[in-house]
Design a protein around this motif. Structure first.
Motif, PDB file in Angstrom:
ATOM      1  N   GLN A   1       0.824  -1.208   0.000  1.00  0.00           N
ATOM      2  CA  GLN A   1       0.000   0.000   0.000  1.00  0.00           C
ATOM      3  C   GLN A   1       0.857   1.256   0.000  1.00  0.00           C
ATOM      4  O   GLN A   1       0.597   2.205  -0.748  1.00  0.00           O
TER       5      GLN A   1
ATOM      6  N   ASP B   1       0.866   3.992  -2.991  1.00  0.00           N
ATOM      7  CA  ASP B   1       0.445   5.372  -2.750  1.00  0.00           C
ATOM      8  C   ASP B   1       1.512   6.371  -3.172  1.00  0.00           C
ATOM      9  O   ASP B   1       1.206   7.449  -3.696  1.00  0.00           O
ATOM     10  N   GLU B   2       2.771   6.012  -2.954  1.00  0.00           N
ATOM     11  CA  GLU B   2       3.877   6.930  -3.260  1.00  0.00           C
ATOM     12  C   GLU B   2       4.466   6.696  -4.645  1.00  0.00           C
ATOM     13  O   GLU B   2       5.468   7.312  -5.004  1.00  0.00           O
TER      14      GLU B   2
ATOM     15  N   ARG C   1      -5.281   6.523  -3.980  1.00  0.00           N
ATOM     16  CA  ARG C   1      -4.617   6.042  -2.780  1.00  0.00           C
ATOM     17  C   ARG C   1      -5.390   4.833  -2.268  1.00  0.00           C
ATOM     18  O   ARG C   1      -6.608   4.728  -2.444  1.00  0.00           O
TER      19      ARG C   1
END
Length: 346
Positions: A241, A245-246, A288
């Motif tokens: 995750q 997200d990044e 996200r």
């Protein structure tokens, strides 16, 4: 960046716990009596790229122990996690040890943990977060291990006392009770045991456990059933995750095995990290992810599987929810995704 401090950073549980937290990017402070011991563990952490501070101190020397803890705080800040893993493990029957020998065992098994907590727990509690974790053992006393049975009973009592004192302020105090001899490739593999420490540290406050027991036939929380596999998937999918997200595609690729089988929400079948990351990188709305592990089981040695729900929230538009079926495999001490299948969830 605050990190983890491990007292008793030896070649078994200590090293595995250090590697487990290092995989999450936390700086690691290693404390042991021998410089050679901490150097060997530090070498094992080199591939992770995290900052490592190696210190020597005897857990029974309160002055040296406090100095090591102060050095760790000066270097990285008040720690997020403190793990007390020091112990004297020796067979002895009632009446065999001298008074001094019993005092020496108690000093390592219990008093060192007391002194560690007294020195760092107040600052962690003032901050309102963190974990103080102790390696326990002997859920049932054994007459052939009198000093160790007494010491681990003391650890259990100490955890209860510290929880009452610091728990209301936000410090999670707990123990991992190991009911057998630690050895790689067995039911007491230190890499498996290390997952419990990460699981405890990442527990939401309303779900805090005070003890996890790792035994030959079951790994359970105090009070109800628990499979350590749940912690494995929480850690692995948590790293997935974060990388997603990044948009750290290289780190995301490293979470999959070379022959990983992957199916997203489209019907295409993909194999391996390159094709998998290509799928994620093609997503244009930069969502996200919010992940929750629903169930996890130990499938075989070094193999776990389970289900998770994931909600993707894009920068614009409606959130999209899916259900994952995941199989993870431990390869050279690191858990990686071997099979991933996503399906829409109403």
């Amino acid at each position: 960046m605050p990190g983890v401090v491990i007292i008793g950073a030896g070649p078994g549980i200590g090293r595995s716990v250090a590697r487990r937290f290092a995989r999450e990017g936390l700086p690691v402070t290693l404390v042991a009596r021998s410089a050679d011991t901490v150097a060997a563990v530090a070498d094992a952490l080199a591939p992770t790229g995290v900052r490592v501070l190696s210190l020597t101190a005897d857990s029974t020397d309160a002055t040296a122990l406090r100095a090591a803890l102060d050095t760790a705080s000066e270097e990285f800040g008040v720690p997020d996690v403190v793990v007390y893993n020091a112990a004297i493990i020796q067979p002895d029957l009632a009446g065999e040890l001298s008074v001094r020998a019993h005092q020496d065992a108690w000093a390592v098994n219990v008093v060192g943990a007391i002194n560690t907590a007294a020195h760092v727990a107040p600052a962690m509690a003032r901050r309102g977060s963190g974990s103080f974790l102790i390696t326990g053992g002997m859920p049932e006393p054994k007459p052939e291990y009198v000093s160790l049975s007494l010491g681990k009973a003391g650890v259990r009592a100490l955890v209860a006392l510290l929880d009452k004192q610091y728990g209301p302020a936000g410090l999670h105090v707990a123990s991992v009770t190991v009911d057998g001899p630690v050895a790689p490739g067995t039911d007491f593999d230190p890499d498996d045991i290390a997952e419990h420490y990460w699981y405890l540290h990442t527990q939401p406050r309303h779900q805090w456990d005070r003890e996890i027991v790792h035994s030959e036939h079951a790994h359970r929380r105090s009070g109800d059933a628990h499979d350590w596999a749940h912690g494995v998937l929480i850690g692995l999918l948590g790293a997935w995750q974060s990388a997603f997200d990044e948009q750290r595609w290289h780190d995301l690729a490293a979470l999959f095995t070379e022959d990983a089988l992957f199916q997203g929400i489209d019907p295409a079948l993909r194999v391996g990290p390159t094709e998998t990351v290509g799928y994620y990188a093609a997503v244009t709305d930069q969502p996200r992810a919010a992940m929750e592990v629903l169930r996890a089981n130990r499938l075989a040695e070094g193999l776990v599987g389970g289900f998770a729900d994931v909600t993707f929230t894009p920068a614009t538009g409606e959130p999209r929810s899916i259900r994952l079926s995941v199989v993870a495999q431990r390869i050279e001490g690191t858990w990686r995704i071997r099979q991933y299948h996503a399906a829409p969830r109403p």
